[in-house]
Design an enzyme around this catalytic site. Sequence first.
Site, short mmCIF file in Angstrom:
data_model
loop_
_atom_site.label_atom_id
_atom_site.label_comp_id
_atom_site.label_asym_id
_atom_site.label_seq_id
_atom_site.Cartn_x
_atom_site.Cartn_y
_atom_site.Cartn_z
N ILE A 1 18.85 52.94 -16.98
CA ILE A 1 19.44 52.84 -15.64
C ILE A 1 18.94 51.51 -15.11
O ILE A 1 17.81 51.39 -14.63
CB ILE A 1 19.01 54.01 -14.73
CG1 ILE A 1 19.50 55.33 -15.30
CG2 ILE A 1 19.55 53.82 -13.32
CD1 ILE A 1 19.14 56.55 -14.48
N PRO A 2 19.75 50.45 -15.23
CA PRO A 2 19.25 49.07 -15.16
C PRO A 2 19.01 48.52 -13.75
O PRO A 2 19.70 47.60 -13.29
CB PRO A 2 20.36 48.28 -15.87
CG PRO A 2 21.60 49.05 -15.55
CD PRO A 2 21.19 50.50 -15.52
N CYS A 3 17.98 49.03 -13.07
CA CYS A 3 17.66 48.49 -11.75
C CYS A 3 17.11 47.07 -11.84
O CYS A 3 17.00 46.38 -10.82
CB CYS A 3 16.70 49.42 -11.01
SG CYS A 3 15.21 49.84 -11.91
N HIS A 4 16.80 46.61 -13.07
CA HIS A 4 16.36 45.22 -13.21
C HIS A 4 17.50 44.24 -12.94
O HIS A 4 17.26 43.05 -12.74
CB HIS A 4 15.79 44.98 -14.62
CG HIS A 4 16.78 45.16 -15.73
ND1 HIS A 4 17.03 46.39 -16.31
CD2 HIS A 4 17.60 44.28 -16.37
CE1 HIS A 4 17.94 46.25 -17.26
NE2 HIS A 4 18.31 44.99 -17.31
N ARG A 5 18.74 44.73 -12.90
CA ARG A 5 19.90 43.87 -12.64
C ARG A 5 20.18 43.70 -11.15
O ARG A 5 21.16 43.07 -10.78
CB ARG A 5 21.13 44.44 -13.34
CG ARG A 5 21.02 44.40 -14.86
CD ARG A 5 22.19 45.07 -15.56
NE ARG A 5 21.92 45.22 -16.99
CZ ARG A 5 22.56 46.06 -17.80
NH1 ARG A 5 23.52 46.84 -17.32
NH2 ARG A 5 22.24 46.15 -19.08
#
Length: 352
Positions: A317-321
């Site tokens: 779940i790419p919250c780094h984006r």
Amino acid sequence: MLVTQPQLIDDFYKALCERQPSYVGSFYVAVKTTSIFCIATCHARKPKKENVDFYTSIDDVVKAGFRPCKVCKPLEKANEMPLMVKRAVELVKTDLTQKVKDTDLKANGITPETVRRWFNKHYGMTFQSYARMMRMNNAMKELDNGKKAIDTAFDSGYESLSGFNEAFKKMTGHSPNNEDGKTIILIDRLTTPIGPMFVCATAQGVCLIEFVDRKNLKQEFEELQQRLDGVMMAGENEHIKQAKAELAEYFAGSRQQFDLTLYTPSTAFRESVWQGLRELEYGTTTSYLQQAVKLGNEKAIRAVASANGQNRIAIVIPCHRVIGKDGSLTGYAGGLARKKWLLEHEAKFLSQ
């Protein structure tokens, strides 16, 4: 934070010059003449004392403008499992039906005290507790496959059925013949190019993927167990195996989307935010404002940011984006250095 106490600076510089492994993770040394930072055991040529600063967190040293050393790879190795501990874990996994005693460790050249200290620091449990959990997880699989409890008990190293039943109930909340117990949340550890991670899964799917040095990780484990009415146990299932395989492919640059089954029950709003994150394409970025607008409420920026912070499934779940609306890096639970690495990693392979 930047270390300013003279005595502590002296201690850290001495540890750096002697490459003392016990200091790995305690400090990061920033070399002002090269703009790189290292861990205590780095084998690069030692800088002069007047040319270094010491920091106690990766985030602070990155914010100060330093980049990770290519020799010691501080993002990857600061919390890496030492070789001696790896060997102890392999002893357990080699035969899950047998207890691994201190005498067994010593016979294999492993110091029990070193292993105990490492497990207490990184797992919050003793090595023997970890080994018991691994054996119990194996016993549960055997019971699920129809094996009798008494046979499973003796084959798992227990001296009596009553002892096995008591241990089983203590760990799972029910007896071997009763399935109405707590949810079993298995936890295992994997290594990545930017540091080790924990991966947790139930029978329903993966419920947590986090870097082992994430702040407040212990509280996160407690909240997860409370929400799922579960108990954490060292072990591995098919969901964890798949997570390890897909993350390895992601870091190798051969996977851009994940096929994992996730189990992340929460509030409806948080789940909608996380679903929006999963829809972000590889190599792209968004902002909290854009997330809020997509959800139909541009005033919900703070709520969106909070939901991102509650995400327990790093990378997948790419919250780094999610970055600032001005293009700057914003907070990331895994650390800004990792966030920068992940974005650059995706940009590199997207361009290829």
